[in-house]
Design a protein around this motif. Structure first.
Motif, short mmCIF file in Angstrom:
data_model
loop_
_atom_site.label_atom_id
_atom_site.label_comp_id
_atom_site.label_asym_id
_atom_site.label_seq_id
_atom_site.Cartn_x
_atom_site.Cartn_y
_atom_site.Cartn_z
N LEU A 99 -72.38 -32.93 78.28
CA LEU A 99 -71.81 -33.12 79.62
C LEU A 99 -71.88 -34.59 79.98
CD1 LEU A 99 -70.64 -31.48 81.96
CD2 LEU A 99 -72.94 -31.36 82.93
N TYR A 100 -70.78 -35.11 80.48
CA TYR A 100 -70.72 -36.52 80.88
C TYR A 100 -70.22 -36.57 82.32
CZ TYR A 100 -68.82 -41.25 81.33
OH TYR A 100 -68.51 -42.50 81.79
N CYS A 101 -71.00 -37.19 83.21
CA CYS A 101 -70.66 -37.20 84.64
C CYS A 101 -70.74 -38.61 85.19
CB CYS A 101 -71.63 -36.31 85.43
SG CYS A 101 -71.84 -34.64 84.79
N THR A 102 -70.07 -38.81 86.31
CA THR A 102 -70.19 -40.07 87.05
C THR A 102 -70.64 -39.76 88.47
OG1 THR A 102 -67.83 -39.97 87.63
CG2 THR A 102 -68.44 -41.27 85.70
N PHE A 116 -73.82 -40.56 83.69
CA PHE A 116 -74.88 -39.67 83.24
C PHE A 116 -74.46 -38.94 81.96
CE2 PHE A 116 -75.22 -40.06 87.82
CZ PHE A 116 -76.57 -40.30 88.02
N ILE A 117 -75.32 -39.00 80.96
CA ILE A 117 -75.17 -38.19 79.76
C ILE A 117 -76.17 -37.05 79.89
CG2 ILE A 117 -75.40 -38.11 77.26
CD1 ILE A 117 -74.96 -41.17 77.28
N ILE A 118 -75.69 -35.82 79.87
CA ILE A 118 -76.57 -34.66 80.02
C ILE A 118 -76.46 -33.80 78.76
CG2 ILE A 118 -77.14 -32.66 81.43
CD1 ILE A 118 -75.72 -34.07 83.75
N GLU A 119 -77.62 -33.53 78.14
CA GLU A 119 -77.63 -32.75 76.90
C GLU A 119 -78.61 -31.59 77.00
OE1 GLU A 119 -78.14 -34.54 73.19
OE2 GLU A 119 -76.14 -35.44 73.17
N ARG A 131 -74.07 -46.70 73.02
CA ARG A 131 -72.65 -46.55 72.72
C ARG A 131 -71.83 -46.42 74.00
NH1 ARG A 131 -71.00 -44.64 67.70
NH2 ARG A 131 -68.92 -44.72 68.62
N LEU A 132 -72.37 -45.67 74.98
CA LEU A 132 -71.65 -45.50 76.24
C LEU A 132 -71.56 -46.81 77.00
CD1 LEU A 132 -70.22 -43.67 78.24
CD2 LEU A 132 -72.45 -43.08 79.22
N ILE A 133 -72.65 -47.56 77.04
CA ILE A 133 -72.64 -48.86 77.71
C ILE A 133 -71.60 -49.77 77.07
CG2 ILE A 133 -73.97 -50.97 78.11
CD1 ILE A 133 -76.45 -49.16 78.37
N ASN A 134 -71.57 -49.79 75.75
CA ASN A 134 -70.62 -50.63 75.04
C ASN A 134 -69.18 -50.22 75.34
OD1 ASN A 134 -70.00 -52.68 72.87
ND2 ASN A 134 -69.08 -50.87 71.95
N LEU A 179 -73.48 -54.97 83.47
CA LEU A 179 -73.40 -53.69 82.78
C LEU A 179 -73.43 -52.53 83.77
CD1 LEU A 179 -75.92 -54.34 79.85
CD2 LEU A 179 -73.43 -54.60 79.83
N PRO A 180 -72.87 -51.39 83.40
CA PRO A 180 -72.88 -50.22 84.28
C PRO A 180 -74.24 -49.53 84.25
CG PRO A 180 -71.87 -49.64 82.20
CD PRO A 180 -72.14 -51.13 82.14
N GLU A 181 -74.49 -48.70 85.26
CA GLU A 181 -75.71 -47.88 85.28
C GLU A 181 -75.50 -46.66 84.39
OE1 GLU A 181 -77.83 -47.16 89.02
OE2 GLU A 181 -76.29 -48.40 89.99
N VAL A 182 -76.40 -46.46 83.44
CA VAL A 182 -76.28 -45.33 82.51
C VAL A 182 -77.62 -44.62 82.41
CG1 VAL A 182 -75.85 -44.64 80.13
CG2 VAL A 182 -74.43 -46.41 81.18
N TYR A 183 -77.59 -43.30 82.52
CA TYR A 183 -78.81 -42.50 82.46
C TYR A 183 -78.61 -41.33 81.51
CZ TYR A 183 -79.63 -45.19 86.68
OH TYR A 183 -79.76 -46.22 87.57
N PHE A 184 -79.64 -41.04 80.74
CA PHE A 184 -79.62 -39.91 79.82
C PHE A 184 -80.55 -38.83 80.38
CE2 PHE A 184 -80.88 -37.28 76.32
CZ PHE A 184 -79.82 -37.28 75.44
N ILE A 185 -80.02 -37.61 80.51
CA ILE A 185 -80.82 -36.48 80.99
C ILE A 185 -80.84 -35.43 79.89
CG2 ILE A 185 -81.05 -34.68 82.72
CD1 ILE A 185 -79.53 -36.50 84.65
N GLY A 186 -82.03 -35.12 79.40
CA GLY A 186 -82.17 -34.13 78.34
C GLY A 186 -82.91 -32.90 78.83
#
Length: 239
Positions: A11-14, A21-24, A43-46, A60-67
């Motif tokens: 799941l990928y959300c903004t 947000f990357i949600i796995e 990879r997402l930041i790039n 750079l953008p704000e990026v968060y990983f939620i597992g």
């Protein structure tokens, strides 16, 4: 997973403020899982970084990983069910960079029963662990938030026949709502048209009166003014 130079997530959300947000959801432990989360966020930041002149600032953008994990992240912390990871300065423990973060929910490590659920985080953990067992919304949950989640869970567990019946009911509701909105739109448009027509008629009437006043001031006979403006002599006398 990865393919064709493109990262694919569960799941990928903004967020409202532009956060990403990357949600796995992961059920089985795997080697180098932490490396994998860093790789995906990188990879997402790039991919999101601005190109050309706009990218010259290195912003750079704000990026968060939620597992959400069905396995222990660290065998030495079997009671820890929530990890909030950020880049810190080791000595002061202050956040060094606040636009990259990793949050992990360790489902098997959450052992609280319904009566022990107090915090908002506890509510989420309790729901994620026990949703499949719910036959009603537990009293420990905020119904304003978790009511919708429970409804979604019920729909997901419907058998084929019940799902067909649910979808038919949903279609009827959507059709009824569509008809209602259409009628409102037609009524609104009709009201605008009627208002414009009324305004046009009132404008014409005012224009007639203005002409009559000018002709009356010039001494034209009332009968002639009436013929020119279509106003009655009684109306002209009152002007």
């Amino acid at each position: 997973m990865l393919g064709n130079d493109k990262a694919v997530f569960d799941l990928y959300c903004t967020g409202e403020d532009g956060e990403h947000f990357i949600i796995e959801m992961q059920q089985i432990s795997q080697d180098f899982f932490k490396d994998r989360t860093v790789f995906y966020t990188s990879r997402l930041i790039n991919r999101l970084v601005r190109r050309g002149v706009k990218g010259n600032t290195y912003e750079l953008p704000e990026v968060y990983f939620i597992g959400v994990l069905e396995f222990e992240l660290d065998e030495f912390h079997s009671e820890k069910y929530y990890y909030d990871v950020a880049l810190l300065e080791k000595e002061t423990k202050e956040v060094f960079y606040d636009k990259l973060g990793f949050k992990f929910l360790i489902i098997p490590n959450f052992k609280k029963e319904e009566a022990e659920v107090t915090s908002y985080m506890d509510q989420w953990m309790y729901t994620l662990k026990n949703l499949s067992k719910f036959d009603k919304i537990p009293s420990c949950l905020d119904i304003r938030v978790f009511g919708l989640i429970c409804d979604i869970g019920k729909v997901a567990n419907l058998n084929k026949e019940d799902m067909i019946s649910y979808e038919a009911s949903l279609k009827r509701k959507r059709d009824a709502e569509s008809i209602r909105l259409t009628q409102e739109r037609i009524g609104f448009q009709k009201g605008i048209e009627e208002g414009m027509e009324k305004g046009r008629e009132e404008g014409i009437e005012l224009e007639k009166r203005a002409v009559a006043i000018k002709l009356k001031a010039k001494g034209m006979a009332l009968a002639n003014i009436s013929e020119v403006t279509s106003l009655s002599i009684e109306e002209i006398e009152k002007l």
